[in-house]
Motif scaffolding. Structure first.
Motif, mmCIF file in Angstrom:
data_model
loop_
_atom_site.group_PDB
_atom_site.id
_atom_site.type_symbol
_atom_site.label_atom_id
_atom_site.label_comp_id
_atom_site.label_asym_id
_atom_site.label_seq_id
_atom_site.Cartn_x
_atom_site.Cartn_y
_atom_site.Cartn_z
ATOM 1 N N GLN A 1 0.767 -1.245 -0.055
ATOM 2 C CA GLN A 1 0.055 0.165 0.068
ATOM 3 C C GLN A 1 1.021 1.322 -0.014
ATOM 4 O O GLN A 1 1.886 1.231 0.446
ATOM 5 C CB GLN A 1 -0.941 -0.049 1.118
ATOM 6 C CG GLN A 1 -0.254 0.044 2.596
ATOM 7 C CD GLN A 1 -1.343 0.154 3.560
ATOM 8 O OE1 GLN A 1 -2.396 -0.518 3.507
ATOM 9 N NE2 GLN A 1 -1.075 0.775 4.754
ATOM 10 N N ARG A 2 0.040 2.321 -0.569
ATOM 11 C CA ARG A 2 0.749 3.596 -0.475
ATOM 12 C C ARG A 2 1.891 3.811 -1.453
ATOM 13 O O ARG A 2 3.110 4.178 -1.023
ATOM 14 C CB ARG A 2 1.248 4.066 1.194
ATOM 15 C CG ARG A 2 0.119 4.511 1.959
ATOM 16 C CD ARG A 2 0.434 5.350 3.026
ATOM 17 N NE ARG A 2 -0.769 5.537 3.910
ATOM 18 C CZ ARG A 2 -0.638 6.360 4.912
ATOM 19 N NH1 ARG A 2 0.326 7.247 4.995
ATOM 20 N NH2 ARG A 2 -1.866 6.692 5.685
ATOM 21 N N ALA B 1 -3.766 -1.075 -0.563
ATOM 22 C CA ALA B 1 -4.528 0.304 -0.519
ATOM 23 C C ALA B 1 -3.607 1.256 -0.939
ATOM 24 O O ALA B 1 -2.355 1.265 -1.157
ATOM 25 C CB ALA B 1 -5.317 0.557 0.925
ATOM 26 N N GLU B 2 -4.232 2.492 -1.523
ATOM 27 C CA GLU B 2 -3.801 3.839 -1.851
ATOM 28 C C GLU B 2 -2.659 3.486 -3.005
ATOM 29 O O GLU B 2 -1.503 4.022 -2.698
ATOM 30 C CB GLU B 2 -3.099 4.325 -0.659
ATOM 31 C CG GLU B 2 -4.141 4.579 0.671
ATOM 32 C CD GLU B 2 -3.609 5.424 1.481
ATOM 33 O OE1 GLU B 2 -2.855 6.650 1.435
ATOM 34 O OE2 GLU B 2 -3.546 4.915 2.582
ATOM 35 N N ASN B 3 -3.196 3.094 -4.080
ATOM 36 C CA ASN B 3 -2.324 2.763 -5.355
ATOM 37 C C ASN B 3 -3.118 3.364 -6.329
ATOM 38 O O ASN B 3 -4.039 4.265 -6.203
ATOM 39 C CB ASN B 3 -1.983 1.464 -5.403
ATOM 40 C CG ASN B 3 -0.519 1.190 -4.473
ATOM 41 O OD1 ASN B 3 0.374 1.475 -4.799
ATOM 42 N ND2 ASN B 3 -1.008 0.248 -3.508
ATOM 43 N N LEU B 4 -2.831 2.963 -7.611
ATOM 44 C CA LEU B 4 -3.555 3.637 -8.949
ATOM 45 C C LEU B 4 -3.958 2.090 -9.438
ATOM 46 O O LEU B 4 -4.056 2.064 -10.844
ATOM 47 C CB LEU B 4 -2.657 4.233 -9.720
ATOM 48 C CG LEU B 4 -2.045 5.459 -9.073
ATOM 49 C CD1 LEU B 4 -0.790 5.972 -10.139
ATOM 50 C CD2 LEU B 4 -3.027 6.361 -8.620
ATOM 51 N N LEU B 5 -4.351 1.056 -8.798
ATOM 52 C CA LEU B 5 -4.922 -0.088 -9.439
ATOM 53 C C LEU B 5 -6.187 0.206 -10.179
ATOM 54 O O LEU B 5 -7.092 0.895 -9.602
ATOM 55 C CB LEU B 5 -4.808 -1.192 -8.253
ATOM 56 C CG LEU B 5 -3.591 -1.459 -7.621
ATOM 57 C CD1 LEU B 5 -3.421 -2.476 -6.493
ATOM 58 C CD2 LEU B 5 -2.388 -1.982 -8.529
ATOM 59 N N THR C 1 -8.951 3.066 -1.571
ATOM 60 C CA THR C 1 -8.461 4.155 -2.344
ATOM 61 C C THR C 1 -7.608 3.772 -3.647
ATOM 62 O O THR C 1 -6.532 3.765 -3.713
ATOM 63 C CB THR C 1 -7.225 4.726 -1.312
ATOM 64 O OG1 THR C 1 -8.011 4.955 -0.130
ATOM 65 C CG2 THR C 1 -6.825 6.200 -1.734
ATOM 66 N N ASN C 2 -8.437 3.060 -4.502
ATOM 67 C CA ASN C 2 -7.665 2.666 -5.755
ATOM 68 C C ASN C 2 -8.681 2.974 -6.861
ATOM 69 O O ASN C 2 -9.634 3.955 -6.620
ATOM 70 C CB ASN C 2 -7.468 1.203 -5.816
ATOM 71 C CG ASN C 2 -6.111 0.648 -5.369
ATOM 72 O OD1 ASN C 2 -5.089 1.159 -5.863
ATOM 73 N ND2 ASN C 2 -6.068 0.105 -4.054
ATOM 74 N N PHE C 3 -8.757 2.271 -7.942
ATOM 75 C CA PHE C 3 -9.810 2.831 -9.144
ATOM 76 C C PHE C 3 -10.370 1.372 -9.486
ATOM 77 O O PHE C 3 -10.832 1.184 -10.636
ATOM 78 C CB PHE C 3 -9.091 3.481 -10.279
ATOM 79 C CG PHE C 3 -8.280 4.836 -10.028
ATOM 80 C CD1 PHE C 3 -9.300 5.838 -9.931
ATOM 81 C CD2 PHE C 3 -7.195 4.938 -9.576
ATOM 82 C CE1 PHE C 3 -8.841 7.288 -9.310
ATOM 83 C CE2 PHE C 3 -6.682 6.055 -9.170
ATOM 84 C CZ PHE C 3 -7.770 7.303 -9.198
ATOM 85 N N SER D 1 -13.499 0.770 0.247
ATOM 86 C CA SER D 1 -13.779 1.967 0.053
ATOM 87 C C SER D 1 -12.970 2.783 -0.878
ATOM 88 O O SER D 1 -12.067 2.429 -0.983
ATOM 89 C CB SER D 1 -13.993 2.678 1.531
ATOM 90 O OG SER D 1 -12.351 2.724 1.928
ATOM 91 N N LEU D 2 -13.462 3.913 -1.302
ATOM 92 C CA LEU D 2 -12.653 4.813 -2.141
ATOM 93 C C LEU D 2 -12.546 4.184 -3.465
ATOM 94 O O LEU D 2 -11.276 4.356 -3.915
ATOM 95 C CB LEU D 2 -11.892 5.394 -1.546
ATOM 96 C CG LEU D 2 -11.971 6.500 -0.412
ATOM 97 C CD1 LEU D 2 -10.926 6.902 0.501
ATOM 98 C CD2 LEU D 2 -12.626 7.894 -1.109
#
Length: 580
Positions: free
Chosen positions: A455-456, A479-483, A505-507, A528-529
């Motif tokens: 993550q991150r 989490a918190e990547n651009l996947l 927090t990805n896509f 989430s997100l």
């Protein structure tokens, strides 16, 4: 009473032989013990006493000189009538479930040389009468619930060689009378509540080889008089409240093999004179307030296998002559200090290293290629530093690695696919860096992996379907990547996932795969997100261990499944189009 006892003895003599008195008292002792395993079944008038289980008789079979009932499953109490077995030289009641106090009548066993009662449930104080056993050589009564102070009369046991009082609830100070025990070889006081100073008189134990007093409440300085303990091989004073500096005099203990002072309040610099301890194999000075630079050199401490200096305020770099190529050093932990500079090339001669922990310092620069020569590394922890540059492919050549933590640095580039060659890897932590590109398909080769934390970062693309081969994963954090792409249904095959599955927090798009309902052990699920759509699948209701479910900030809609009602969820976040 004496007339009655004489009559009993006469009758017993006809049945048991010359050691009839011992027979009488042993049968009385038996009646007070609970013998669930039947070890004492043959303690009977129908058998000769010298054939009774656990007993040893003298050569002429006239006296009982030994009683060994160790690990016999006995409960009940220790009878005061043991005090009548005056010929006993060895009494071993260890590893049972005996309760109550230590009877003061044991002080009558003037011939006793070995007394073992450790690992029971004995309580109360150590009786002062124990000091009457002038011939005692071994006293081990630890791992009980004994309380109160160590009786000063223990200083009368001038023949004592082994004193074991560890793992009890003893308090008060270490009595100065300990210094009378000139023949003592081992003194074990660990895991009690002893307080006060270590007495200067300890130097009187001039033959002492092992002194362990860790996990107490001892305070003050380490006495410099310890320099007189020339035979000392093991010194363990960890986890107390000792203060002051490390005495330079310790460097004169030339036979020392194990030195553990961790978890105290020691301050000042590490004396370079400790390099004179050429027999030293283990050194732990962690979790103190030590400062200054590292002055210890494996080039001089040639037998050193373990060095732990973490949790101090050490500064500077690692000395250039720190390590030899024929080093024995297996474990080097320098974490949680203020060390700086580029990756210390001085460590690359330590080919024997199995664990290297430089985490939580201020090291910088790129990882040295020569680190690939440390083929025995099993744990490499470099997290929370300032390392930069691409994550090197040669990490895949460290095939003994069980743990690799490079998190919280400034690494860039891609996750090397060569990491798929680290077949023994259990924990891979690369989070909080600047990694980009795809998660390599080769991640699926890590079939023993328990923890994967990426993550991150700036990772993109989809989650590779090969991740389903990591069947032992119990923690997965992406989490918190651009996947992008859909959440692969293959994640439902990771049935050992327990701690968390965090894809937030990805896509990610598409629906939540119903196969996630197979993760029966999962405690936290965070999606989430993202850009998830559709309904919440009802199979999630099968996740009976779940206590955190975060689906917030997606585009979910429809009815909340009734299968989720009544769950003890501490979080079920919103910002969707759910109803119900």
């Amino acid at each position: 009473f004496m007339l009655f006892f004489a009559m009993i003895s006469t009758v017993c003599a006809a049945v048991f032989g010359d050691n009839s008195t011992d027979s009488y008292w042993l049968l009385r002792i038996k009646s007070e013990l609970v013998d669930s395993a039947g070890v004492l079944n043959n303690w009977s008038p129908s058998a000769h006493i010298c054939s009774w289980n656990g007993l040893t008789c003298s050569v002429d079979k006239s006296q009982v000189v030994g009683l060994n009932l160790s690990g016999s499953g006995l409960s009940g109490s220790i009878s005061p009538e043991f005090g009548y077995l005056t010929s006993l030289q060895t009494l071993d009641l260890s590893l049972n479930s005996l309760a109550g106090s230590i009877p003061l009548e044991l002080g009558q066993l003037e011939n006793l040389r070995i007394l073992l009662m450790y690992s029971n449930s004995l309580s109360g104080r150590i009786p002062a009468e124990i000091g009457l056993l002038k011939n005692l050589q071994v006293l081990r009564i630890g791992d009980n619930m004994l309380s109160g102070a160590i009786t000063p009369s223990i200083g009368n046991l001038t023949e004592l060689q082994v004193l074991g009082l560890a793992y009890c609830q003893l308090n008060g100070s270490i009595p100065i009378e300990i210094g009378r025990l000139k023949h003592l070889l081992s003194l074990d006081l660990q895991m009690n509540s002893l307080s006060g100073l270590i007495p200067e008189e300890i130097h009187g134990c001039e033959e002492l080889q092992n002194f362990a007093a860790s996990n107490n409440k001892l305070e003050g300085d380490i006495p410099s008089s310890m320099v007189l303990l020339k035979s000392l091989q093991i010194l363990n004073l960890a986890n107390s409240s000792l203060s002051g500096s490390i005495p330079i005099q310790l460097s004169h203990l030339s036979n020392l093999r194990y030195l553990n002072l961790q978890g105290n309040r020691l301050n000042g610099e590490i004396p370079p004179q400790l390099n004179q301890l050429v027999q030293l194999e283990t050194l732990d000075l962690s979790k103190n307030n030590l400062s200054g630079t590292i002055s210890l050199l494996n080039t001089q401490l040639k037998n050193l296998q373990v060095m732990v200096l973490s949790g101090n305020a050490l500064t500077g770099t690692i000395p250039s002559n720190f390590c030899l190529s024929n080093s024995s050093l297996r474990l080097l932990i320098l974490a949680e200090n203020k060390l700086s500079g580029e990756f210390p090339l001085e460590l690359l001669n330590c080919y024997s290293l199995q664990q290297l922990d430089l985490s939580d310092n201020s090291f910088e620069g790129q990882l040295a290629t020569q680190l690939s020569n440390c083929k025995k590394l099993e744990h490499l922890l470099l997290n929370n530093n300032q390392f930069t540059g691409p994550m090197p492919p040669w990490l895949g050549g460290l095939q003994e690695l069980g743990e690799l933590d490079l998190s919280s640095n400034n690494f860039n580039g891609t996750v090397p696919r060569e990491l798929g060659n680290c077949f023994s890897l259990l924990k891979l932590s690369l989070h909080r860096n600047n990694l980009s590109g795809k998660i390599p398909e080769e991640i699926g080769n890590l079939v023993y992996l328990n923890v994967l934390n990426l993550q991150r970062n700036n990772l993109s693309g989809s989650i590779p379907s090969t991740i389903q081969q990591c069947r032992k994963l119990y923690e997965l954090r992406l989490a918190e990547n651009l996947l992008t792409g859909s959440i692969p249904s293959e994640l439902g095959r990771l049935t050992e996932l327990q701690v968390i599955l965090d894809l937030s927090t990805n896509f990610f798009s598409g629906g939540i795969p119903s196969s996630l309902g197979n993760l029966m052990k999962l405690e936290r699920l965070n999606l989430s997100l993202n850009e998830l759509q559709g309904e919440v699948p009802s199979p999630l209701g099968k996740l009976t261990s779940l206590h955190v479910l975060n689906l917030s900030n997606n585009d979910l809609q429809g009815q909340i499944p009734s299968t989720l009602s009544g769950f003890p969820l501490s979080s079920f976040s919103g910002n969707n189009k759910l109803c119900g």
